[in-house]
Design a protein around this motif. Sequence first.
Motif, PDB file in Angstrom:
ATOM      1  N   ALA A   7     -11.537  36.611  13.108  1.00 53.09           N
ATOM      2  CA  ALA A   7     -10.503  37.621  13.624  1.00 53.09           C
ATOM      3  C   ALA A   7     -10.352  38.674  12.952  1.00 53.09           C
ATOM      4  N   GLN A   8     -10.030  39.743  13.755  1.00 54.89           N
ATOM      5  CA  GLN A   8      -9.363  40.887  12.942  1.00 54.89           C
ATOM      6  C   GLN A   8      -8.366  41.457  13.448  1.00 54.89           C
ATOM      7  N   SER A   9      -7.068  40.902  12.931  1.00 54.05           N
ATOM      8  CA  SER A   9      -5.789  40.937  13.479  1.00 54.05           C
ATOM      9  C   SER A   9      -4.924  42.109  12.785  1.00 54.05           C
ATOM     10  N   PRO A  10      -3.846  42.633  13.207  1.00 51.10           N
ATOM     11  CA  PRO A  10      -3.227  43.752  12.546  1.00 51.10           C
ATOM     12  C   PRO A  10      -2.236  43.051  11.559  1.00 51.10           C
ATOM     13  N   LEU A  11      -1.833  43.790  10.457  1.00 49.63           N
ATOM     14  CA  LEU A  11      -0.861  43.267   9.602  1.00 49.63           C
ATOM     15  C   LEU A  11       0.407  44.149   9.963  1.00 49.63           C
ATOM     16  N   SER A  12       1.365  43.485   9.991  1.00 51.81           N
ATOM     17  CA  SER A  12       2.536  44.041  10.402  1.00 51.81           C
ATOM     18  C   SER A  12       3.863  43.395   9.504  1.00 51.81           C
ATOM     19  N   SER A  13       4.968  44.079   9.422  1.00 55.47           N
ATOM     20  CA  SER A  13       6.160  43.809   8.651  1.00 55.47           C
ATOM     21  C   SER A  13       7.143  43.157   9.687  1.00 55.47           C
ATOM     22  N   ASP A  14       6.694  42.961  10.986  1.00 53.60           N
ATOM     23  CA  ASP A  14       7.527  42.482  12.063  1.00 53.60           C
ATOM     24  C   ASP A  14       6.641  41.154  12.433  1.00 53.60           C
ATOM     25  N   LEU A  15       7.603  39.997  11.865  1.00 58.25           N
ATOM     26  CA  LEU A  15       6.947  38.522  12.050  1.00 58.25           C
ATOM     27  C   LEU A  15       6.593  38.025  13.488  1.00 58.25           C
ATOM     28  N   ARG A  16       7.603  38.635  14.492  1.00 55.05           N
ATOM     29  CA  ARG A  16       7.413  38.367  15.844  1.00 55.05           C
ATOM     30  C   ARG A  16       6.166  38.988  16.426  1.00 55.05           C
ATOM     31  N   ALA A  29     -10.094  33.373  21.622  1.00 54.70           N
ATOM     32  CA  ALA A  29     -11.126  32.758  20.864  1.00 54.70           C
ATOM     33  C   ALA A  29     -11.258  31.467  21.712  1.00 54.70           C
ATOM     34  N   ALA A  30     -10.239  30.702  22.446  1.00 54.04           N
ATOM     35  CA  ALA A  30     -10.167  29.607  23.262  1.00 54.04           C
ATOM     36  C   ALA A  30     -11.062  29.669  24.568  1.00 54.04           C
ATOM     37  N   ALA A  31     -10.744  31.252  24.959  1.00 60.91           N
ATOM     38  CA  ALA A  31     -11.593  31.460  26.234  1.00 60.91           C
ATOM     39  C   ALA A  31     -12.880  31.388  26.098  1.00 60.91           C
ATOM     40  N   SER A  32     -13.459  31.959  24.840  1.00 60.90           N
ATOM     41  CA  SER A  32     -14.805  32.028  24.388  1.00 60.90           C
ATOM     42  C   SER A  32     -15.438  30.893  23.976  1.00 60.90           C
ATOM     43  N   GLY A  33     -14.672  29.710  24.166  1.00 56.14           N
ATOM     44  CA  GLY A  33     -15.311  28.731  23.826  1.00 56.14           C
ATOM     45  C   GLY A  33     -15.300  28.294  22.348  1.00 56.14           C
ATOM     46  N   ALA A  34     -14.572  28.882  21.386  1.00 56.44           N
ATOM     47  CA  ALA A  34     -14.357  28.754  20.021  1.00 56.44           C
ATOM     48  C   ALA A  34     -13.807  27.401  19.614  1.00 56.44           C
ATOM     49  N   ASP A  35     -13.907  26.709  18.605  1.00 56.74           N
ATOM     50  CA  ASP A  35     -13.511  25.477  18.179  1.00 56.74           C
ATOM     51  C   ASP A  35     -12.601  25.946  17.293  1.00 56.74           C
ATOM     52  N   CYS A  36     -12.500  27.137  16.583  1.00 55.96           N
ATOM     53  CA  CYS A  36     -11.457  27.353  15.516  1.00 55.96           C
ATOM     54  C   CYS A  36     -11.640  28.801  15.140  1.00 55.96           C
ATOM     55  N   VAL A  37     -10.440  29.393  14.789  1.00 52.74           N
ATOM     56  CA  VAL A  37     -10.089  30.784  14.526  1.00 52.74           C
ATOM     57  C   VAL A  37      -9.593  31.167  13.256  1.00 52.74           C
ATOM     58  N   HIS A  38     -10.373  32.152  12.644  1.00 56.22           N
ATOM     59  CA  HIS A  38     -10.168  32.356  11.103  1.00 56.22           C
ATOM     60  C   HIS A  38      -9.334  33.790  11.014  1.00 56.22           C
ATOM     61  N   PHE A  39      -8.423  33.822  10.244  1.00 56.90           N
ATOM     62  CA  PHE A  39      -7.339  35.039  10.129  1.00 56.90           C
ATOM     63  C   PHE A  39      -7.522  35.453   8.844  1.00 56.90           C
ATOM     64  N   PRO A  40      -7.238  36.755   8.605  1.00 59.72           N
ATOM     65  CA  PRO A  40      -7.101  37.490   7.201  1.00 59.72           C
ATOM     66  C   PRO A  40      -6.002  36.951   6.302  1.00 59.72           C
ATOM     67  N   GLU A  41      -6.073  37.389   5.249  1.00 59.88           N
ATOM     68  CA  GLU A  41      -5.010  37.401   4.214  1.00 59.88           C
ATOM     69  C   GLU A  41      -3.575  37.640   4.718  1.00 59.88           C
ATOM     70  N   ALA A  42      -2.596  36.689   4.343  1.00 59.10           N
ATOM     71  CA  ALA A  42      -1.476  37.295   4.857  1.00 59.10           C
ATOM     72  C   ALA A  42      -1.229  37.855   6.268  1.00 59.10           C
ATOM     73  N   ALA A  43      -2.103  37.347   7.123  1.00 61.03           N
ATOM     74  CA  ALA A  43      -2.216  37.858   8.714  1.00 61.03           C
ATOM     75  C   ALA A  43      -0.569  37.564   9.241  1.00 61.03           C
ATOM     76  N   LEU A  44      -0.030  36.643   8.790  1.00 59.00           N
ATOM     77  CA  LEU A  44       1.217  36.220   9.630  1.00 59.00           C
ATOM     78  C   LEU A  44       2.421  36.935   8.918  1.00 59.00           C
ATOM     79  N   SER A  45       2.302  36.468   7.509  1.00 61.70           N
ATOM     80  CA  SER A  45       3.683  37.096   6.856  1.00 61.70           C
ATOM     81  C   SER A  45       3.684  38.376   6.351  1.00 61.70           C
TER      82      SER A  45
END
Length: 266
Positions: A7-16, A29-45
Amino acid sequence: MLKLATAQSPLSSDLRESAAGMCRLIREAAASGADCVHFPEAALSGYVKSEIKSWVDVDWEALEASLDEVRACCAETGIWAFVGCNHRHPNLSRPLNSLYIVDGRGQAVARYDKRYCSNSEITDWYAAGNQPVTVEIKGIRLGFLICIEVQFSEFFMEYERLGVDCVCLSSGPGLEMFRIQCQGHAASNCLWLSYSVPENGSDKQPSCFIGPDGEILASCVRGASGLVIGEIDPSDAKWDIPVNKARPWRRRARAGEIYLEHRLKD
């Protein structure tokens, strides 16, 4: 065979906002048939120095609630997620720079803590982890690293000895040299490698999925949220040389015994 979404997700200071963006990619990812998805460093926080200026400002309860949203999305879709997120440990005075391993039931089954923090991280921000982490999904073993750890070949050799098929490296802004190092480690250890960077840090090098011969098999679009799907199949004939021939031979070469009979004695 395992299908892994890098994955290539945006980093944000807004947790929601971060949680919502990650859930969109999990569903994609699930719709594409993936079994797992890998996110960047500190992607959520969010990452220190950019999204986080002081630990005092962090709402840890809100962060836990956002993590619960991501976990619920994994349970909804039935796929795993490797979630970059700061972790507050009760026995440490500083948080850890971590990857939560969330399974398809929404359970956090493991957590990798960055072991080799950068100079600024270990000086002012984070505590350090102390061990490798592996999980097995559909018979494929995965290992985890974070950002600057790409510069330490011993970690990749360690995971090779642990029988890992693919290393998931979560990073901050993508650097061309980090990508080159990823390709070198993948080729040297005959491992697949998922390199995940944030959307707002992908202008120089986007997220990509690398084969066990060191070749880039798929890349995200620079500067855009998205993902690519990579297949990890050690039984596929096209990977016979790196997986079935080069990898076991290099293990024997590193042990050194195959050279003893013919080694120069004087």
